[in-house]
Design an enzyme around this catalytic site. Structure first.
Site, short mmCIF file in Angstrom:
data_model
loop_
_atom_site.label_atom_id
_atom_site.label_comp_id
_atom_site.label_asym_id
_atom_site.label_seq_id
_atom_site.Cartn_x
_atom_site.Cartn_y
_atom_site.Cartn_z
N ASP A 89 10.15 5.39 -10.42
CA ASP A 89 9.76 5.98 -11.70
C ASP A 89 10.53 7.26 -12.00
O ASP A 89 10.81 7.57 -13.15
CB ASP A 89 8.26 6.27 -11.72
CG ASP A 89 7.43 5.02 -12.02
OD1 ASP A 89 8.03 3.93 -12.15
OD2 ASP A 89 6.19 5.13 -12.12
N SER A 117 0.82 -1.21 0.00
CA SER A 117 0.00 0.00 0.00
C SER A 117 0.85 1.27 0.00
O SER A 117 1.51 1.57 -0.99
CB SER A 117 -0.95 -0.05 1.20
OG SER A 117 -1.94 0.94 1.11
N LYS A 174 -0.80 -4.33 -2.94
CA LYS A 174 -2.09 -3.80 -2.47
C LYS A 174 -2.21 -2.38 -2.99
O LYS A 174 -1.75 -1.43 -2.37
CB LYS A 174 -2.17 -3.81 -0.94
CG LYS A 174 -3.50 -3.30 -0.40
CD LYS A 174 -3.52 -3.25 1.12
CE LYS A 174 -4.87 -2.75 1.64
NZ LYS A 174 -5.11 -1.33 1.30
#
Length: 441
Positions: free
Chosen positions: A310, A299, A324
């Site tokens: 990224d 999460s 999740k």
């Protein structure tokens, strides 16, 4: 407005009457007529059960079970919380609560461990991400709601509970009975230390204090290490997540610009969702960062790892995260408590969905404990027919685990943050290696 509408639906279901609703227009009537019929059916069944069931029933319990059945059919994370449970959930995000120290979800009618929290009874008892809890003090979990199971695990501090767990993919393996002593859980979510010329920070969850505590720890380590500081290790292993705003602010602390995460709904009538962007200012002054992840990272910790990966701001070391990637919104329901409802999905800056696939590391390194976690999660996904992420090399016939990955040190500490281990050692070597020259264009 949301609370009012939910309350209206509950009242309508109890009374089996359409009188509580304003008369719809003709199009609305056509669209909703089947729903009204189903709600009338629910009202009729409710009356039959309360009048004709062979044992006495309580209206309140019947309604709570009906609500829980609706929410649990959506996904493992949407739940109804009675007033006491809702209040405890809000207290938990503030960093102090009672219980065992487990982040859990529901799977196939059993309680699945997402991750034990650092320095809690659950972690000290040896519970692992992916463990399935089948019995609580000998009482089967099957048939209970997630909230009922959680309430059973809570209790007076210093009292004992025996959890029966199923671990790994071997269904014939003997279940394990684990005794855990309940305690008041005071989560110290950020721990830090000096690793020579590298600053090490262990972030165990995301509550209201995480960013503040992390920034304070970074400033302290900057002073302690001084100008020879080579870089930072951010350890997110076994971090089950927490508050979205804290995940965003932690990632923002290391980024000067760009998107951190976006949330999107898959509803046909939904808007474009929401994007969260970084503000200028890097608390590490641009120093290299290595982020440690494993199958217990879930999460909010996946949001941080995905954003830094990224933007090429950090190198991710370890193995694929839990996966999740769904947003739960805590919705107060007044005197009735509240609910946790999945309202959107998380997407990294490059548009990757986190849900079920997780975040893949840049440098794959395995500890013995990580292999246990990955095996348990893999078995759970196979049982549920989920598409597997390629988390580890395929095992050869007769093997129960993949061949070990090359490691720079023999120590395989069972718990992150308790001294050198293979994953941490690999990250330290990466940070201390001189940058490779890039070809000039």
């Amino acid at each position: 407005m949301r609370n009012f509408l939910l309350g209206g639906v509950c009242a309508f279901a109890l009374m089996g009457s359409v009188g509580l609703f304003a008369a719809p227009n003709k199009v609305g009537a056509l669209q909703n007529s089947d729903t009204y019929k189903q709600l009338n059916l629910f009202g009729e069944i409710f009356e039959r059960v309360r009048n004709d069931y062979y044992k006495e029933t309580k209206d309140e319990q019947l309604m709570e079970n009906a609500i829980n059945g609706m929410l649990s059919s959506l996904d493992p994370y949407s739940i109804y919380m009675p007033p006491r449970s809702f209040q405890e959930a809000r207290v938990q995000t503030r960093g102090e609560f009672g219980g065992l120290g487990l982040e859990v979800t529901m799977e196939s009618g059993l309680v699945k461990v997402v991750s034990p929290i650092d320095d809690t009874p659950a972690q000290r008892a040896g519970l692992l991400p992916g463990d399935l809890i089948t019995h609580l003090d000998g009482e089967p979990v099957l048939g209970k709601t997630l909230q009922e199971a959680i309430e059973k695990m809570r209790g007076t501090p210093n009292s004992k509970i025996v959890l029966t767990i199923r671990r790994g993919s071997d269904a014939s393996a003997k279940p394990l009975d684990v005794s855990v002593i309940r305690a008041v859980i005071k989560t110290r979510v950020v721990r830090s230390r000096r690793e020579g010329d590298v600053a090490y920070l262990r972030v165990s969850s995301f509550n209201e204090h995480t960013t503040q505590d992390m920034n304070a720890a970074i400033e302290k380590l900057k002073t302690e290490i001084g100008p020879e500081l080579k870089g930072y290790v951010i350890d997110l292993r076994d971090n089950p997540g927490g508050l979205l705003d804290q995940a965003i602010s932690v990632a923002d602390a290391f980024l000067n610009q760009g998107e951190i995460v976006s949330t999107r709904s898959l509803r046909s009538n939904a808007d474009e969702g929401q994007r969260y962007n970084a503000k200028r200012g890097d608390v590490t002054d641009g120093k290299p960062i290595a982020v440690l992840i494993n199958g217990g990272s879930a999460s909010a910790s996946e949001i941080v790892a995905g954003a830094l990966q990224d933007h090429r701001r950090a190198v991710l070391v370890g193995n694929t995260t839990f996966g999740k990637g769904l947003v739960q919104t805590m919705i107060p329901l007044g005197e009735f408590g509240g609910m946790k409802l999945t309202t959107a999905g998380y997407f990294t800056p490059s548009g990757r969905s986190i849900d079920k696939t997780g975040i893949t590391p840049d440098v794959e390194v395995w500890s013995d404990r990580d292999r246990q976690i990955a095996a348990a999660l893999k078995a759970r996904r196979e049982l549920n027919g989920q598409r597997e992420a390629d988390e580890e090399p395929a095992a050869k016939p007769g093997e129960t685990a993949p061949a070990p990955a090359p490691a720079p040190a023999p120590n395989t500490s069972a718990k992150p943050g308790e001294g050198p281990d293979v994953v941490l050692q690999s990250a330290l070597e990466l940070l201390r290696s001189p940058p490779k020259p890039t070809a000039k264009k």
